[in-house]
Design a protein around this motif. Structure first.
Motif, PDB file in Angstrom:
ATOM      1  N   THR A   5       0.839  -1.197   0.000  1.00 10.55           N
ATOM      2  CA  THR A   5       0.000   0.000   0.000  1.00 10.55           C
ATOM      3  C   THR A   5       0.872   1.244   0.000  1.00 10.55           C
ATOM      4  OG1 THR A   5      -1.754  -1.155   1.163  1.00 10.55           O
ATOM      5  CG2 THR A   5      -1.814   1.235   1.229  1.00 10.55           C
ATOM      6  N   TYR A   6       1.940   1.247   0.799  1.00 10.03           N
ATOM      7  CA  TYR A   6       2.838   2.395   0.846  1.00 10.03           C
ATOM      8  C   TYR A   6       3.578   2.569  -0.474  1.00 10.03           C
ATOM      9  CZ  TYR A   6       1.959   2.641   5.831  1.00 10.03           C
ATOM     10  OH  TYR A   6       1.357   2.761   7.042  1.00 10.03           O
ATOM     11  N   VAL A   7       3.972   1.473  -1.085  1.00  9.07           N
ATOM     12  CA  VAL A   7       4.671   1.551  -2.368  1.00  9.07           C
ATOM     13  C   VAL A   7       3.733   2.117  -3.431  1.00  9.07           C
ATOM     14  CG1 VAL A   7       5.721   0.168  -4.210  1.00  9.07           C
ATOM     15  CG2 VAL A   7       6.320  -0.281  -1.836  1.00  9.07           C
ATOM     16  N   ARG A   8       2.504   1.602  -3.476  1.00 11.60           N
ATOM     17  CA  ARG A   8       1.531   2.126  -4.451  1.00 11.60           C
ATOM     18  C   ARG A   8       1.245   3.596  -4.198  1.00 11.60           C
ATOM     19  NH1 ARG A   8      -1.597  -2.687  -3.750  1.00 11.60           N
ATOM     20  NH2 ARG A   8      -3.015  -1.452  -2.504  1.00 11.60           N
ATOM     21  N   CYS A   9       1.164   3.988  -2.949  1.00 10.88           N
ATOM     22  CA  CYS A   9       0.910   5.389  -2.611  1.00 10.88           C
ATOM     23  C   CYS A   9       2.079   6.259  -3.059  1.00 10.88           C
ATOM     24  CB  CYS A   9       0.667   5.524  -1.120  1.00 10.88           C
ATOM     25  SG  CYS A   9       0.115   7.162  -0.638  1.00 10.88           S
ATOM     26  N   ALA A  65      -2.682  20.524 -12.188  1.00 16.36           N
ATOM     27  CA  ALA A  65      -2.662  19.750 -10.940  1.00 16.36           C
ATOM     28  C   ALA A  65      -3.868  18.817 -10.866  1.00 16.36           C
ATOM     29  CB  ALA A  65      -2.629  20.675  -9.735  1.00 16.36           C
ATOM     30  N   ALA A  66      -5.000  19.232 -11.412  1.00  6.61           N
ATOM     31  CA  ALA A  66      -6.176  18.352 -11.440  1.00  6.61           C
ATOM     32  C   ALA A  66      -5.904  17.132 -12.315  1.00  6.61           C
ATOM     33  CB  ALA A  66      -7.396  19.115 -11.942  1.00  6.61           C
ATOM     34  N   ILE A  67      -5.232  17.350 -13.433  1.00 13.21           N
ATOM     35  CA  ILE A  67      -4.857  16.220 -14.290  1.00 13.21           C
ATOM     36  C   ILE A  67      -3.893  15.300 -13.544  1.00 13.21           C
ATOM     37  CG2 ILE A  67      -3.599  15.597 -16.401  1.00 13.21           C
ATOM     38  CD1 ILE A  67      -4.788  18.225 -17.623  1.00 13.21           C
ATOM     39  N   GLY A  68      -2.938  15.890 -12.822  1.00 12.87           N
ATOM     40  CA  GLY A  68      -2.002  15.096 -12.033  1.00 12.87           C
ATOM     41  C   GLY A  68      -2.687  14.320 -10.919  1.00 12.87           C
ATOM     42  N   GLY A  69      -3.634  14.961 -10.236  1.00 10.69           N
ATOM     43  CA  GLY A  69      -4.375  14.270  -9.173  1.00 10.69           C
ATOM     44  C   GLY A  69      -5.220  13.144  -9.716  1.00 10.69           C
ATOM     45  N   TRP A  70      -5.829  13.375 -10.857  1.00 12.98           N
ATOM     46  CA  TRP A  70      -6.640  12.338 -11.487  1.00 12.98           C
ATOM     47  C   TRP A  70      -5.768  11.155 -11.904  1.00 12.98           C
ATOM     48  CZ3 TRP A  70      -7.226  10.479 -16.603  1.00 12.98           C
ATOM     49  CH2 TRP A  70      -8.398   9.754 -16.829  1.00 12.98           C
ATOM     50  N   ALA A  71      -4.580  11.450 -12.473  1.00 16.32           N
ATOM     51  CA  ALA A  71      -3.656  10.385 -12.870  1.00 16.32           C
ATOM     52  C   ALA A  71      -3.149   9.615 -11.651  1.00 16.32           C
ATOM     53  CB  ALA A  71      -2.481  10.968 -13.649  1.00 16.32           C
ATOM     54  N   ALA A  72      -2.896  10.325 -10.562  1.00 14.78           N
ATOM     55  CA  ALA A  72      -2.448   9.650  -9.335  1.00 14.78           C
ATOM     56  C   ALA A  72      -3.517   8.691  -8.840  1.00 14.78           C
ATOM     57  CB  ALA A  72      -2.122  10.683  -8.264  1.00 14.78           C
ATOM     58  N   ILE A  77      -6.473   4.500  -5.459  1.00 17.16           N
ATOM     59  CA  ILE A  77      -7.501   5.404  -4.956  1.00 17.16           C
ATOM     60  C   ILE A  77      -8.126   4.818  -3.691  1.00 17.16           C
ATOM     61  CG2 ILE A  77      -9.428   4.508  -6.322  1.00 17.16           C
ATOM     62  CD1 ILE A  77      -8.598   8.233  -5.825  1.00 17.16           C
ATOM     63  N   GLU A  78      -7.385   3.904  -3.043  1.00 20.38           N
ATOM     64  CA  GLU A  78      -7.900   3.242  -1.849  1.00 20.38           C
ATOM     65  C   GLU A  78      -8.210   4.235  -0.731  1.00 20.38           C
ATOM     66  OE1 GLU A  78      -4.664   0.650  -1.107  1.00 20.38           O
ATOM     67  OE2 GLU A  78      -5.291  -0.798  -2.620  1.00 20.38           O
ATOM     68  N   LYS A  79      -7.349   5.223  -0.568  1.00 21.78           N
ATOM     69  CA  LYS A  79      -7.535   6.246   0.464  1.00 21.78           C
ATOM     70  C   LYS A  79      -7.395   7.612  -0.201  1.00 21.78           C
ATOM     71  CE  LYS A  79      -5.912   3.248   4.101  1.00 21.78           C
ATOM     72  NZ  LYS A  79      -5.001   3.054   5.203  1.00 21.78           N
ATOM     73  N   PRO A  80      -8.473   8.119  -0.808  1.00 27.29           N
ATOM     74  CA  PRO A  80      -8.355   9.357  -1.580  1.00 27.29           C
ATOM     75  C   PRO A  80      -7.956  10.572  -0.758  1.00 27.29           C
ATOM     76  CG  PRO A  80     -10.644   8.621  -1.488  1.00 27.29           C
ATOM     77  CD  PRO A  80      -9.816   7.558  -0.870  1.00 27.29           C
ATOM     78  N   ILE A 123      -6.952  18.346  -5.238  1.00 33.10           N
ATOM     79  CA  ILE A 123      -8.169  17.878  -4.567  1.00 33.10           C
ATOM     80  C   ILE A 123      -9.268  17.602  -5.592  1.00 33.10           C
ATOM     81  CG2 ILE A 123     -10.022  18.575  -2.995  1.00 33.10           C
ATOM     82  CD1 ILE A 123      -7.793  20.039  -1.370  1.00 33.10           C
ATOM     83  N   ALA A 124      -9.396  18.495  -6.575  1.00 36.87           N
ATOM     84  CA  ALA A 124     -10.409  18.292  -7.615  1.00 36.87           C
ATOM     85  C   ALA A 124     -10.121  17.042  -8.435  1.00 36.87           C
ATOM     86  CB  ALA A 124     -10.479  19.519  -8.520  1.00 36.87           C
ATOM     87  N   GLY A 125      -8.865  16.833  -8.811  1.00 33.12           N
ATOM     88  CA  GLY A 125      -8.509  15.673  -9.623  1.00 33.12           C
ATOM     89  C   GLY A 125      -8.679  14.352  -8.887  1.00 33.12           C
ATOM     90  N   VAL A 126      -8.203  14.298  -7.652  1.00 35.07           N
ATOM     91  CA  VAL A 126      -8.347  13.066  -6.862  1.00 35.07           C
ATOM     92  C   VAL A 126      -9.823  12.798  -6.582  1.00 35.07           C
ATOM     93  CG1 VAL A 126      -7.858  12.004  -4.615  1.00 35.07           C
ATOM     94  CG2 VAL A 126      -6.041  13.171  -5.853  1.00 35.07           C
ATOM     95  N   SER A 127     -10.577  13.846  -6.275  1.00 39.16           N
ATOM     96  CA  SER A 127     -12.013  13.677  -6.021  1.00 39.16           C
ATOM     97  C   SER A 127     -12.750  13.178  -7.264  1.00 39.16           C
ATOM     98  CB  SER A 127     -12.635  14.991  -5.555  1.00 39.16           C
ATOM     99  OG  SER A 127     -12.057  15.400  -4.349  1.00 39.16           O
ATOM    100  N   ALA A 128     -12.378  13.712  -8.420  1.00 37.84           N
ATOM    101  CA  ALA A 128     -13.008  13.267  -9.665  1.00 37.84           C
ATOM    102  C   ALA A 128     -12.723  11.793  -9.923  1.00 37.84           C
ATOM    103  CB  ALA A 128     -12.517  14.112 -10.840  1.00 37.84           C
ATOM    104  N   ARG A 129     -11.488  11.377  -9.682  1.00 38.10           N
ATOM    105  CA  ARG A 129     -11.148   9.960  -9.895  1.00 38.10           C
ATOM    106  C   ARG A 129     -11.856   9.073  -8.878  1.00 38.10           C
ATOM    107  NH1 ARG A 129     -11.075   6.023 -12.878  1.00 38.10           N
ATOM    108  NH2 ARG A 129      -9.692   4.362 -12.253  1.00 38.10           N
TER     109      ARG A 129
END
Length: 143
Positions: A5-9, A65-72, A77-80, A123-129
């Motif tokens: 999990t840490y490696v994936r994060c 940054a939204a594109i980056g968050g979405w890609a991340a 996305i286990e713990k957004p 925050i927007a990108g991770v939330s969208a994903r």
């Protein structure tokens, strides 16, 4: 299993930073071309005195940054919330380091504005994903 999990994060945060930079370059190029065409073919530091120009630059970086968050979020996305916090912290830390090193291309206020824009975009990108994953899993009955 926790180690994975840490490696994936960590890979997810690196992916988010990489994609943010990768998206910021073409977005910035388009913005600068548009600014130059609207300013009679000239680009200069006096443009940074215009609030509208600053807002456009910040919005462009937030979009990157939204594109980056979405890609991340594609990596994990286990713990957004944790992902958004780590990626946002990485963006802010990078800009603070740039300021401390004296390598900021902009005034400190604009540089910290870029950090804030990165946080909002992340925050927007991770939330969208996370929303996409949740919607997909409800539609297929897998989550």
């Amino acid at each position: 299993m926790a180690g994975r999990t840490y490696v994936r994060c960590a890979i997810s945060v690196l992916t988010g930073l990489w994609m943010t930079v990768g998206a910021a370059v073409p977005i910035g190029y388009v913005i600068l071309r548009l600014l130059r065409s609207r300013n009679g073919g000239e680009l200069g530091p006096e443009l940074l005195g215009r609030p509208a120009v600053i807002l456009v630059l910040l919005a462009g970086y937030a979009a990157a940054a939204a594109i980056g968050g979405w890609a991340a979020g594609w990596v994990t996305i286990e713990k957004p919330r944790r992902l958004a916090l780590l990626l946002s912290g990485s963006h802010v830390g990078t800009w603070v380091f740039v300021l401390a090193a004296g390598a900021a291309p902009f005034a400190p206020g604009i540089t910290m504005g870029l950090a804030a824009a990165a946080v909002l975009g992340t925050i927007a990108g991770v939330s969208a994903r996370a929303w996409q994953v949740g919607r997909w899993s409800r539609a297929t009955g897998t989550g």
